[in-house]
Write a protein that holds these residues in place. Structure first.
Motif, PDB file in Angstrom:
ATOM      1  N   SER A  73     -14.887  -0.509  -7.621  1.00 43.53           N
ATOM      2  CA  SER A  73     -13.850  -0.439  -6.662  1.00 43.53           C
ATOM      3  C   SER A  73     -12.381  -0.504  -7.100  1.00 43.53           C
ATOM      4  CB  SER A  73     -13.717  -2.022  -5.925  1.00 43.53           C
ATOM      5  OG  SER A  73     -12.624  -2.135  -5.246  1.00 43.53           O
ATOM      6  N   SER A  74     -11.640   0.938  -6.938  1.00 46.96           N
ATOM      7  CA  SER A  74     -10.419   1.023  -7.450  1.00 46.96           C
ATOM      8  C   SER A  74      -9.269   0.052  -7.120  1.00 46.96           C
ATOM      9  CB  SER A  74      -9.898   2.656  -7.160  1.00 46.96           C
ATOM     10  OG  SER A  74      -9.657   2.738  -5.681  1.00 46.96           O
ATOM     11  N   ASP A  75      -9.538  -0.535  -5.723  1.00 42.84           N
ATOM     12  CA  ASP A  75      -8.869  -1.659  -5.308  1.00 42.84           C
ATOM     13  C   ASP A  75      -8.578  -2.677  -6.138  1.00 42.84           C
ATOM     14  OD1 ASP A  75      -8.066  -0.294  -3.108  1.00 42.84           O
ATOM     15  OD2 ASP A  75      -9.834  -0.819  -1.850  1.00 42.84           O
ATOM     16  N   GLU A 115     -11.853  -4.565   5.787  1.00 46.57           N
ATOM     17  CA  GLU A 115     -12.015  -2.971   5.855  1.00 46.57           C
ATOM     18  C   GLU A 115     -13.652  -2.970   6.526  1.00 46.57           C
ATOM     19  OE1 GLU A 115     -11.703   1.266   3.647  1.00 46.57           O
ATOM     20  OE2 GLU A 115     -12.184  -0.879   2.491  1.00 46.57           O
ATOM     21  N   ASP A 165      -7.053   7.894  -4.501  1.00 50.98           N
ATOM     22  CA  ASP A 165      -6.935   7.103  -5.453  1.00 50.98           C
ATOM     23  C   ASP A 165      -7.368   7.925  -6.633  1.00 50.98           C
ATOM     24  OD1 ASP A 165      -9.438   7.240  -4.835  1.00 50.98           O
ATOM     25  OD2 ASP A 165      -9.998   5.326  -5.379  1.00 50.98           O
ATOM     26  N   LYS A 218      -1.680  -2.742 -11.806  1.00 50.09           N
ATOM     27  CA  LYS A 218      -0.710  -2.660 -10.836  1.00 50.09           C
ATOM     28  C   LYS A 218       0.788  -2.843 -11.041  1.00 50.09           C
ATOM     29  CE  LYS A 218      -3.857  -3.024  -7.759  1.00 50.09           C
ATOM     30  NZ  LYS A 218      -4.353  -1.942  -6.885  1.00 50.09           N
ATOM     31  N   SER A 270      -0.325   4.951  -0.295  1.00 51.58           N
ATOM     32  CA  SER A 270      -1.838   4.973  -0.098  1.00 51.58           C
ATOM     33  C   SER A 270      -2.114   5.691   1.218  1.00 51.58           C
ATOM     34  CB  SER A 270      -2.366   3.354  -0.218  1.00 51.58           C
ATOM     35  OG  SER A 270      -2.075   2.892  -1.566  1.00 51.58           O
ATOM     36  N   PHE A 303       0.853  -1.309   0.078  1.00 53.43           N
ATOM     37  CA  PHE A 303      -0.109  -0.019  -0.163  1.00 53.43           C
ATOM     38  C   PHE A 303       0.802   1.174   0.097  1.00 53.43           C
ATOM     39  CE2 PHE A 303      -2.471  -3.337   1.556  1.00 53.43           C
ATOM     40  CZ  PHE A 303      -3.870  -3.282   1.144  1.00 53.43           C
TER      41      PHE A 303
END
Length: 481
Positions: free
Chosen positions: A272-274, A418, A212, A335, A207, A204
């Motif tokens: 979801s950007s994750d 989370e 984001d 990524k 982050s 992360f």
């Protein structure tokens, strides 16, 4: 006597009218529609409202928990044995996520913002300190090896460097380093050849106390179903990582808010950007949180199913046609080329093969399912848990002796939870809304009850007014003979 009769019949007429009114209101569904129209009007992102304040700076405490998978048999893995891991955690952080740089546009129909997230370590809620050591896959090394494996010259240079520095397939770092970043020797060496590369790695990294990208949200002013829906992200209305237009769509909210008046038969969409993609959740069950009724929504298995199960997911195969099994998502394209694969914790809802490939995987719905509990009237989240697992694709690469005889395996590194539960102050306000809704919705039934009650009084008085003939005769005065 006439006046008395009029009063009695008046009660009868009144009871009938109340009864008819109550039944009519029940059949016409007037009151629920009235409540819904009020909520649709009030739940809008508009400066100065409670709805906007809660969206801008969520009052409920949010926690991010990390659970690492410590490799217990690294030498055996290099010889071809099945990896064995031990879950270590949680390492808990309080998450603050206010909306910043907020600006309204298009006459209040849209609002732009960045969602800055800051994580503060909570030692009292964690297994140990951030200095705890974790042995896991050497992700920077695995990433570089994958990127240069088809270039013999580059592969040899990298391999020789790794031998000289003793770098291998596994490495040991602290929790803090793995999460937020550490200077990696291999990346530092490559930076001399490619200055654009970053020599710091962290799951992360960059982050914390960051965001984001810029979002543009609909406020819900024109349509209540558009409340907090993402219009654009990073100035784009769609993604470009996937191989189909459908998979590249940005759908729904960012998962922190939902529109009011939610029904059990609808799908709730989230971006979801994750995960670098949109997904949806479906109704699963009724719940109660802090005394407030809600609906539980969960992503069905079809969301991450293989294209043979869900053909719509074919676009998530990257490169095109290169598909993993159900329950996995290859996010390497978004990524920076790292061989990162996302899944649910312990490969929950994934093909059983991935569970069996790694000793120590024990998928459990209660612990590893992503779930959102929402009050259906207001769309307010009562409690939620987003659970994701970060894995690394590991394989034997012939040009790198560092990979030994390792099996091809999706290697679990860490999973996160989370979570949020509505705070007491917000719960009290919402409870007042729920109570008022129940009272208003019960007015028609109260009218029916009153109609029945007055009807009973009317019948009773009618019976009292009707006097039997024999009794009347007995009360007549006797005539003298």
């Amino acid at each position: 006597m006439l006046l008395k009769s009029c009063c009695i019949y008046g009660i009868g007429v009144f009871s009938i009218l109340i009864l008819i009114l109550g039944i009519s209101l029940v059949l016409s569904d007037v009151f629920p529609h009235f409540i819904q129209s009020v909520v649709k009007t009030e739940v809008v992102l508009k400066n100065g409202t409670e709805t906007f304040e809660a969206w801008e700076d969520p009052p409920a405490p949010i926690y991010m928990q990390f659970y690492f998978f410590n490799v217990t048999n690294p030498l055996e893995v290099l010889e071809g044995d099945r990896p064995a891991v031990m879950e270590i955690g949680p390492y808990t952080y309080r998450e603050y996520r206010p909306m910043e740089q907020v600006a309204f546009q298009d006459n209040g129909t849209k609002v732009t913002a960045v969602n800055t997230k800051t994580y503060i370590f909570q030692r009292n809620m964690s297994r140990g300190p951030e200095s705890d050591l974790i042995r896991t896959v050497n992700i920077p090394a695995m990433t570089v090896m994958e990127q240069v494996k088809n270039s013999p010259l580059e592969a040899r240079v990298v391999s020789d460097y790794m031998k000289s520095t003793g770098e291998g397939l596994f490495s040991t770092h602290t929790v803090g380093e793995l999460l937020w970043g550490y200077e990696d020797n291999l990346l530092k060496a490559l930076k001399l050849l490619k200055p654009e590369l970053d020599d710091v790695f962290g799951l992360f990294y960059k982050s914390n106390a960051s965001n984001d990208g810029t979002y543009v949200f609909f406020t819900g002013q024109q349509n209540y179903k558009d409340f907090a829906r993402v219009a654009t992200w990073r100035d784009e209305s769609s993604l470009n990582w996937w191989t189909s237009d459908e998979c590249n769509m940005i759908n729904g909210t960012n998962g922190a808010s939902f529109h009011p008046i939610i029904t059990k038969n609808e799908a709730l969409y989230m971006f979801s950007s994750d995960l670098c993609r949109s997904l949806y959740a479906l109704y699963e069950d009724d719940v109660t949180v802090r005394g407030i009724p809600g609906y539980r929504f969960v992503p069905p298995s079809e969301v991450f199913a293989n294209r043979t199960v869900n053909p719509a997911n074919a676009g998530f195969c990257v490169p095109a046609g290169n598909c993993l099994g159900s329950g996995l998502l290859n996010v390497s394209a978004c990524k920076q080329g790292a061989p990162i694969i996302m899944s649910s914790p312990h490969f929950y809802q994934a093909d059983d093969k991935f569970v069996q490939d790694v000793f120590g995987m024990e998928p459990k719905k209660e612990q590893h399912q992503t779930a959102i509990d929402i009050n259906p009237i207001t769309g307010i989240i009562l409690q939620a848990a987003k659970r994701l697992q970060i894995n690394v694709y590991v394989e034997k690469i012939s040009t790198f002796s560092q990979t030994g005889n390792v099996r091809t395996v999706v290697f679990p590194v860490v999973y996160l939870n989370e979570s949020v539960v509505i705070d007491e102050a917000s719960a009290k306000k919402l409870q007042a809304i729920v109570t008022a809704k129940n009272v208003v919705e019960n007015i028609p039934f109260m009218l029916i009850g009153l109609g029945i009650l007055f009807g009973g009084i009317f019948m009773f008085l009618m019976c009292r007014q009707k006097v039997p003939e024999s009794s009347a005769a007995e009360r007549q005065p006797l005539l003298s003979s």
